[in-house]
Design an enzyme around this catalytic site. Structure first.
Site, PDB file in Angstrom:
ATOM      1  N   ARG A  92       0.531  16.698  -6.096  1.00  0.00           N
ATOM      2  CA  ARG A  92       0.853  15.563  -5.225  1.00  0.00           C
ATOM      3  C   ARG A  92       1.714  16.002  -4.055  1.00  0.00           C
ATOM      4  NH1 ARG A  92       0.029  10.471  -5.242  1.00  0.00           N
ATOM      5  NH2 ARG A  92      -0.870  10.521  -7.337  1.00  0.00           N
TER       6      ARG A  92
ATOM      7  N   CYS B  98      -3.175   0.906  -3.684  1.00  0.00           N
ATOM      8  CA  CYS B  98      -2.318   2.044  -4.039  1.00  0.00           C
ATOM      9  C   CYS B  98      -1.190   1.623  -4.979  1.00  0.00           C
ATOM     10  CB  CYS B  98      -1.733   2.641  -2.765  1.00  0.00           C
ATOM     11  SG  CYS B  98      -0.451   3.879  -3.052  1.00  0.00           S
TER      12      CYS B  98
ATOM     13  N   ARG C  51      -0.992  14.480   4.846  1.00  0.00           N
ATOM     14  CA  ARG C  51      -1.736  13.235   4.679  1.00  0.00           C
ATOM     15  C   ARG C  51      -0.921  12.037   5.158  1.00  0.00           C
ATOM     16  NH1 ARG C  51      -3.055  11.241   0.028  1.00  0.00           N
ATOM     17  NH2 ARG C  51      -1.593  12.391  -1.273  1.00  0.00           N
ATOM     18  N   PHE C  52      -1.626  10.996   5.551  1.00  0.00           N
ATOM     19  CA  PHE C  52      -0.995   9.779   6.040  1.00  0.00           C
ATOM     20  C   PHE C  52      -0.920   8.786   4.888  1.00  0.00           C
ATOM     21  CE2 PHE C  52      -3.861  11.543   9.359  1.00  0.00           C
ATOM     22  CZ  PHE C  52      -2.878  12.142  10.134  1.00  0.00           C
TER      23      PHE C  52
ATOM     24  N   VAL D 229       0.719   5.764   2.242  1.00  0.00           N
ATOM     25  CA  VAL D 229       1.434   4.495   2.112  1.00  0.00           C
ATOM     26  C   VAL D 229       2.276   4.570   0.845  1.00  0.00           C
ATOM     27  CG1 VAL D 229      -0.148   3.001   3.366  1.00  0.00           C
ATOM     28  CG2 VAL D 229      -0.642   3.554   0.976  1.00  0.00           C
TER      29      VAL D 229
ATOM     30  N   SER E   2       7.907   5.800  -2.054  1.00  0.00           N
ATOM     31  CA  SER E   2       8.013   4.499  -2.712  1.00  0.00           C
ATOM     32  C   SER E   2       9.245   4.394  -3.604  1.00  0.00           C
ATOM     33  CB  SER E   2       6.752   4.210  -3.522  1.00  0.00           C
ATOM     34  OG  SER E   2       6.622   5.108  -4.619  1.00  0.00           O
TER      35      SER E   2
END
Length: 370
Positions: free
Chosen positions: A15, A46, A152-153, A155, A171
């Site tokens: 990740r 997500c 990577r973009f 969220v 997050s």
């Protein structure tokens, strides 16, 4: 970039580490708390972004921080948003609802997806738009902050409207930030009434952190390590690990449930469910972080990520009761869970796993009644 697999000689999934890690606080030299200054960009599909939506709702911050929801389909250019509606601005109430103004399908029902194209452009159903910058790609936010950005973009993104930059895209940081109390005085009366909860109380913080640690590595991220594995040996190792830890989780929740039965009586289900949580018999961050994986497990992880030893509904009665309690009895969980976005995103975006892009109809229902 929407590549899901990091380069790895052994076929294992790695990740990406988040790049933006600032924290809004009264002591920060730049990022001070203010109503309407910060904006969340999320995906309803997500699990990591879903955490932030749930926490925002639980803390009564829907009137403080607005939300834009990206399209469920992740293509080779990353996440996108639909073109804007000139009749709406960033101050419109629709951006400050629990799920950012998205018109959800009827709860507990996802519709057939055969006629839904990947470029479907139904505003407020497939995606919302960006009233802050007018961007149609999440990548534009990243490049505005750093023209040399080459990862990577992802969220969620917490954006500062005043300085026009990303504050944080991790997050775990964002939900701690929202829970920290830094925005509490900015809430409207409804937010103050409904958001009076501390998801990381000091007396439980160590226990929450320990719980989050093994759940994250072995369940939250574990399903991805199984699903994105590129060798049989790695997959078999990782999927076994996922279910070993679901077994552990089941025992934890069984112990909690039996303790509550002893305290309130075996037939007092209503009172038991008021205290039936992962840590400390109260709703905490541990429930928020675990929920977003478990609610996706039967609809997508069983078939799409081949985590198919059993389902939650058939193999884990205490986990099953726990996730249904949150979904049906707490609006912050149920109203931010969009099974259409979840199913369509995974099955249409991960073309190496599902090259034909056929979205399974089951399980039926997406989540069972409590």
């Amino acid at each position: 970039m929407s590549k899901q697999w990091a380069d790895s000689k052994d076929g294992a999934f790695k990740r990406q580490v988040s790049s933006f890690r600032d924290f809004v606080s009264t002591s920060h030299p730049v990022y001070k708390p203010a109503k309407g200054r910060y904006w969340l960009y999320v995906s309803l599909a997500c699990p990591w972004a879903h955490r932030t939506l749930i926490t925002r709702a639980l803390k009564g911050l829907c009137g403080v921080i607005g939300v834009s929801v990206v399209h469920w389909h992740l293509d080779d250019k990353g996440w996108r948003l639909l073109p804007g509606d000139p009749s709406y601005s960033s101050s419109n109430d629709i951006f400050y609802t629990i799920n950012g103004g998205m018109k959800d399908t009827e709860k507990n029902v996802s519709k057939p997806h055969g006629d839904c194209a990947n470029d479907s452009s139904k505003l407020w159903i497939d995606s919302s738009f960006d009233p802050i910058n007018g961007f149609e790609r999440l990548s534009q936010l990243y490049y505005k902050c750093n023209p040399e950005y080459n990862a990577r973009f992802t969220v969620p993104v917490l954006w500062d409207i005043e300085t026009q930059t990303i504050v944080n895209n991790e997050s775990a940081d964002i939900i701690r930030m929202l829970n920290s109390g830094v925005f509490d005085e900015l809430r409207d009366n409804e937010g103050k009434t409904n958001g009076d909860i501390d998801l990381v109380p000091k007396q439980l913080e160590k226990e929450i952190d320990e719980f989050n640690s093994w759940v994250y590595d072995n369940i939250n991220n574990g399903v991805y390590k199984a699903g994105f594995a590129e060798s049989s040996s790695v997959y078999e190792k990782e999927v076994t690990n996922v279910f070993n830890h679901l077994d552990k989780l089941e025992k934890v929740l069984q112990g909690t449930y039996e303790d509550l039965q002893s305290k309130y009586g075996k037939d007092n289900e209503k009172e038991i469910l008021k205290h039936y949580f992962a840590v400390g018999q109260q709703l905490t961050e541990a429930d928020v972080r675990l929920y977003t994986t478990i609610v996706r497990f039967d609809p997508v992880y069983v078939q799409h990520f081949k985590c198919n030893f059993t389902t939650i509904r058939d193999g884990y009665p205490y986990i099953h009761k726990w996730v249904r309690n949150l979904y049906w009895n707490y609006k912050a969980f149920g109203l931010t869970t969009n099974f259409d976005h979840i199913k369509l995103h995974y099955t249409r975006s991960h073309t190496r796993i599902n090259p034909l892009g056929i979205t399974p109809l089951g399980p039926k229902p997406d989540i069972k009644e409590l």
